[in-house]
Design a protein around this motif. Structure first.
Motif, mmCIF file in Angstrom:
data_model
loop_
_atom_site.group_PDB
_atom_site.id
_atom_site.type_symbol
_atom_site.label_atom_id
_atom_site.label_comp_id
_atom_site.label_asym_id
_atom_site.label_seq_id
_atom_site.Cartn_x
_atom_site.Cartn_y
_atom_site.Cartn_z
ATOM 1 N N THR A 205 -6.230 -1.914 2.077
ATOM 2 C CA THR A 205 -6.511 -1.020 3.209
ATOM 3 C C THR A 205 -7.968 -1.026 3.635
ATOM 4 O O THR A 205 -8.325 -0.411 4.630
ATOM 5 N N SER A 206 -8.817 -1.720 2.887
ATOM 6 C CA SER A 206 -10.245 -1.730 3.227
ATOM 7 C C SER A 206 -10.544 -2.788 4.280
ATOM 8 O O SER A 206 -10.051 -3.917 4.193
ATOM 9 N N PRO A 207 -11.394 -2.464 5.265
ATOM 10 C CA PRO A 207 -11.817 -3.463 6.245
ATOM 11 C C PRO A 207 -13.054 -4.233 5.781
ATOM 12 O O PRO A 207 -13.601 -5.037 6.520
ATOM 13 N N SER A 208 -13.499 -3.985 4.529
ATOM 14 C CA SER A 208 -14.797 -4.493 4.083
ATOM 15 C C SER A 208 -14.711 -5.262 2.770
ATOM 16 O O SER A 208 -15.568 -5.117 1.896
ATOM 17 N N ASN A 209 -13.698 -6.090 2.605
ATOM 18 C CA ASN A 209 -13.584 -6.891 1.383
ATOM 19 C C ASN A 209 -14.538 -8.080 1.435
ATOM 20 O O ASN A 209 -14.424 -8.934 2.327
ATOM 21 N N THR A 210 -15.470 -8.111 0.505
ATOM 22 C CA THR A 210 -16.468 -9.179 0.449
ATOM 23 C C THR A 210 -16.511 -9.757 -0.960
ATOM 24 O O THR A 210 -16.476 -9.020 -1.945
ATOM 25 N N PHE A 211 -16.600 -11.076 -1.052
ATOM 26 C CA PHE A 211 -16.593 -11.753 -2.341
ATOM 27 C C PHE A 211 -17.933 -12.419 -2.615
ATOM 28 O O PHE A 211 -18.431 -13.196 -1.792
ATOM 29 N N LEU A 212 -18.518 -12.117 -3.760
ATOM 30 C CA LEU A 212 -19.726 -12.774 -4.234
ATOM 31 C C LEU A 212 -19.327 -14.096 -4.866
ATOM 32 O O LEU A 212 -18.533 -14.120 -5.810
ATOM 33 N N VAL A 213 -19.865 -15.210 -4.358
ATOM 34 C CA VAL A 213 -19.450 -16.520 -4.874
ATOM 35 C C VAL A 213 -20.516 -17.193 -5.727
ATOM 36 O O VAL A 213 -20.225 -18.165 -6.426
ATOM 37 N N THR A 214 -21.737 -16.687 -5.701
ATOM 38 C CA THR A 214 -22.790 -17.155 -6.601
ATOM 39 C C THR A 214 -23.960 -16.195 -6.520
ATOM 40 O O THR A 214 -24.195 -15.565 -5.488
ATOM 41 N N GLU A 215 -24.707 -16.091 -7.623
ATOM 42 C CA GLU A 215 -25.928 -15.298 -7.629
ATOM 43 C C GLU A 215 -27.167 -16.181 -7.537
ATOM 44 O O GLU A 215 -28.291 -15.678 -7.523
ATOM 45 N N ARG A 216 -26.959 -17.489 -7.494
ATOM 46 C CA ARG A 216 -28.086 -18.414 -7.358
ATOM 47 C C ARG A 216 -28.550 -18.458 -5.898
ATOM 48 O O ARG A 216 -27.736 -18.351 -4.991
ATOM 49 N N CYS A 217 -29.857 -18.622 -5.679
ATOM 50 C CA CYS A 217 -30.384 -18.674 -4.307
ATOM 51 C C CYS A 217 -31.683 -19.459 -4.286
ATOM 52 O O CYS A 217 -32.446 -19.453 -5.260
ATOM 53 N N ASP A 218 -31.952 -20.138 -3.160
ATOM 54 C CA ASP A 218 -33.213 -20.855 -2.996
ATOM 55 C C ASP A 218 -34.211 -20.052 -2.168
ATOM 56 O O ASP A 218 -35.305 -20.539 -1.875
ATOM 57 N N ASN A 219 -33.863 -18.823 -1.782
ATOM 58 C CA ASN A 219 -34.817 -17.855 -1.249
ATOM 59 C C ASN A 219 -35.020 -16.758 -2.281
ATOM 60 O O ASN A 219 -34.256 -16.650 -3.245
ATOM 61 N N GLY B 94 -23.652 -14.224 -1.304
ATOM 62 C CA GLY B 94 -24.299 -14.666 -2.529
ATOM 63 C C GLY B 94 -25.428 -13.731 -2.861
ATOM 64 O O GLY B 94 -25.405 -12.557 -2.453
ATOM 65 N N GLY B 95 -26.414 -14.292 -3.514
ATOM 66 C CA GLY B 95 -26.885 -15.654 -3.633
ATOM 67 C C GLY B 95 -26.726 -16.450 -2.343
ATOM 68 O O GLY B 95 -26.570 -15.920 -1.256
ATOM 69 N N GLU B 96 -26.786 -17.767 -2.527
ATOM 70 C CA GLU B 96 -26.705 -18.671 -1.390
ATOM 71 C C GLU B 96 -25.471 -19.560 -1.525
ATOM 72 O O GLU B 96 -25.454 -20.521 -2.318
ATOM 73 N N PRO B 97 -24.414 -19.269 -0.745
ATOM 74 C CA PRO B 97 -23.168 -20.023 -0.862
ATOM 75 C C PRO B 97 -23.300 -21.521 -0.613
ATOM 76 O O PRO B 97 -22.533 -22.308 -1.184
ATOM 77 N N SER B 98 -24.260 -21.952 0.217
ATOM 78 C CA SER B 98 -24.356 -23.384 0.508
ATOM 79 C C SER B 98 -24.758 -24.197 -0.721
ATOM 80 O O SER B 98 -24.551 -25.424 -0.754
ATOM 81 N N LEU B 99 -25.318 -23.535 -1.752
ATOM 82 C CA LEU B 99 -25.649 -24.250 -2.981
ATOM 83 C C LEU B 99 -24.397 -24.743 -3.697
ATOM 84 O O LEU B 99 -24.470 -25.630 -4.551
ATOM 85 N N LEU B 100 -23.234 -24.194 -3.345
ATOM 86 C CA LEU B 100 -21.964 -24.637 -3.932
ATOM 87 C C LEU B 100 -21.531 -25.984 -3.377
ATOM 88 O O LEU B 100 -20.658 -26.641 -3.948
ATOM 89 N N LYS B 101 -22.067 -26.352 -2.224
ATOM 90 C CA LYS B 101 -21.777 -27.637 -1.580
ATOM 91 C C LYS B 101 -20.267 -27.888 -1.462
ATOM 92 O O LYS B 101 -19.563 -27.169 -0.777
ATOM 93 N N GLY B 102 -19.746 -28.895 -2.187
ATOM 94 C CA GLY B 102 -18.338 -29.257 -2.058
ATOM 95 C C GLY B 102 -17.383 -28.153 -2.436
ATOM 96 O O GLY B 102 -16.289 -28.040 -1.867
ATOM 97 N N PHE C 160 -27.614 -26.216 5.325
ATOM 98 C CA PHE C 160 -26.950 -26.880 6.439
ATOM 99 C C PHE C 160 -27.915 -27.705 7.283
ATOM 100 O O PHE C 160 -27.504 -28.306 8.285
ATOM 101 N N ALA C 161 -29.200 -27.744 6.881
ATOM 102 C CA ALA C 161 -30.112 -28.716 7.482
ATOM 103 C C ALA C 161 -29.646 -30.123 7.134
ATOM 104 O O ALA C 161 -29.987 -31.089 7.826
ATOM 105 N N ASN C 162 -28.859 -30.231 6.062
ATOM 106 C CA ASN C 162 -28.195 -31.487 5.716
ATOM 107 C C ASN C 162 -27.000 -31.659 6.652
ATOM 108 O O ASN C 162 -26.015 -30.924 6.546
ATOM 109 N N PRO C 163 -27.050 -32.615 7.579
ATOM 110 C CA PRO C 163 -25.969 -32.736 8.572
ATOM 111 C C PRO C 163 -24.620 -33.028 7.948
ATOM 112 O O PRO C 163 -23.588 -32.660 8.503
ATOM 113 N N GLU C 164 -24.601 -33.674 6.767
ATOM 114 C CA GLU C 164 -23.329 -33.981 6.118
ATOM 115 C C GLU C 164 -22.604 -32.704 5.696
ATOM 116 O O GLU C 164 -21.383 -32.596 5.836
ATOM 117 N N LEU C 165 -23.354 -31.730 5.172
ATOM 118 C CA LEU C 165 -22.741 -30.470 4.771
ATOM 119 C C LEU C 165 -22.256 -29.698 5.992
ATOM 120 O O LEU C 165 -21.172 -29.103 5.980
#
Length: 327
Positions: free
Chosen positions: A45-59, A98-106, A133-138
């Motif tokens: 019933t919540s409109p605010s379900n958010t999932f933490l996928v990593t605590e690692r970050c490059d900022n 996160g953290g920074e989700p893009s660090l998960l890459k694949g 995402f400065a990496n165009p492949e990602l």
């Protein structure tokens, strides 16, 4: 039946204590039998379900509400992968943070593919600093998922590279973030720009709005956000706090520039009483339900139903403008 008592003839049956009375049919939990603990993963019933996928970050942002940690936390994605098939397909939106989700890459790409498969009608809002995402492949790999309703929220704190880099405490972050935004939009991924307003960012809000309209007019949404007083923000409050009443002029100028340029613009995490009337139509009820509260003054306010209220995580500093409307 006594609270906590379980009929020994029933296998895998748990009687919840009263403080978990908010749980309902369709919610998803993880039970830890050896620890006698239960974790709520999803509330239907919540409109605010958010999932933490990593605590690692490059900022290492001055006001980060989820301070980064260097550790192997790949189990977070594993857990979410197991959770997705149990979530109601009628869920309107899910958040990824996160953290920074893009660090998960694949693994991030794999996660989004699984979300698309199990929840094709659910919008996904993914918070990222954009640098990966400065990496165009990602960026292209993300676009290739072809998720039907995906938005990436990317922070941009100043038009000046050195000012943005100072806020995120990472040299060169501004350039990577802007290149990430460009690569995402080149791949036709929807992007929301976010700016948390505090003492280190408010003064150049008008210039940031000019920068966005001149260079990033193709983004899909701009969110100007109030400060959440937790994590690093609480530790750095003396460096960050400014009463919203004291940046009204800068906020008005920024919103006028953005809206006149045709950009979808919102103000998040601000109570209506701290905003000038001109900006009320841009204010959104943005604070997640599980960390949202209203203070004593709100009980007498005729605009409470329209107002986003406050963060429950902290009111160490309060605006002098908090007062009830008496329409």
């Amino acid at each position: 039946m006594e609270e906590g008592w379980v009929d020994p003839s029933l296998k895998d049956v748990y009687v919840l204590p009263s403080n978990l009375g908010y749980l309902a049919e369709g919610d998803v939990v993880r039970i830890h039998p050896t620890r006698g603990a239960l974790t709520t993963l999803y509330r239907r019933t919540s409109p605010s379900n958010t999932f933490l996928v990593t605590e690692r970050c490059d900022n290492n942002c001055l006001m980060c509400s989820q301070p980064p940690r260097k550790q192997d936390d790949s189990w977070l994605v594993d857990e979410l992968m197991e959770t997705l098939p149990l979530i109601s397909p009628e869920t309107r939106e899910l958040g990824i943070t996160g953290g920074e989700p893009s660090l998960l890459k694949g693994r991030l790409i794999e996660l989004l593919e699984r979300m698309k498969h199990h929840l094709p009608r659910t919008s996904v809002h993914l918070l990222t600093n954009g640098r990966g995402f400065a990496n165009p492949e990602l960026a292209r790999a993300l676009a290739k998922v072809q998720h039907p309703d995906l938005m990436l929220g990317v922070p941009l704190y100043s038009d000046l590279p050195e000012a943005h880099d100072y806020v995120v405490q990472a040299l060169g972050a501004f350039d990577e973030t802007v290149r990430g935004i460009l690569q995402l939009k080149r791949a036709r991924v929807r992007v929301e720009l976010r700016c948390v307003i505090h003492a280190q960012t408010y003064s150049r809000l008008p210039q940031l709005a000019d920068f966005i309209t001149r260079n990033l007019l193709f983004v899909d949404h701009v969110a100007l956000m109030g400060l959440e007083q937790m994590g690093f923000a609480r530790a750095n409050l003396g460096l960050l706090w400014i009463d919203p009443l004291d940046y009204q002029a800068q906020l008005i100028a920024a919103v006028r520039t953005l809206s006149r340029a045709g950009l979808d613009t919102s103000i998040y995490n601000h109570s209506l009483c701290t905003l000038p009337t001109e900006l009320h139509s841009f204010a959104r009820k943005s604070i997640s339900d599980w960390k949202n509260l209203y203070v004593e003054e709100c009980e007498r306010c005729t605009r409470r139903a329209d107002c986003g209220g406050f963060f429950a995580s902290g009111l160490a500093k309060r605006s002098r403008g908090i007062q009830p409307f008496q329409d």
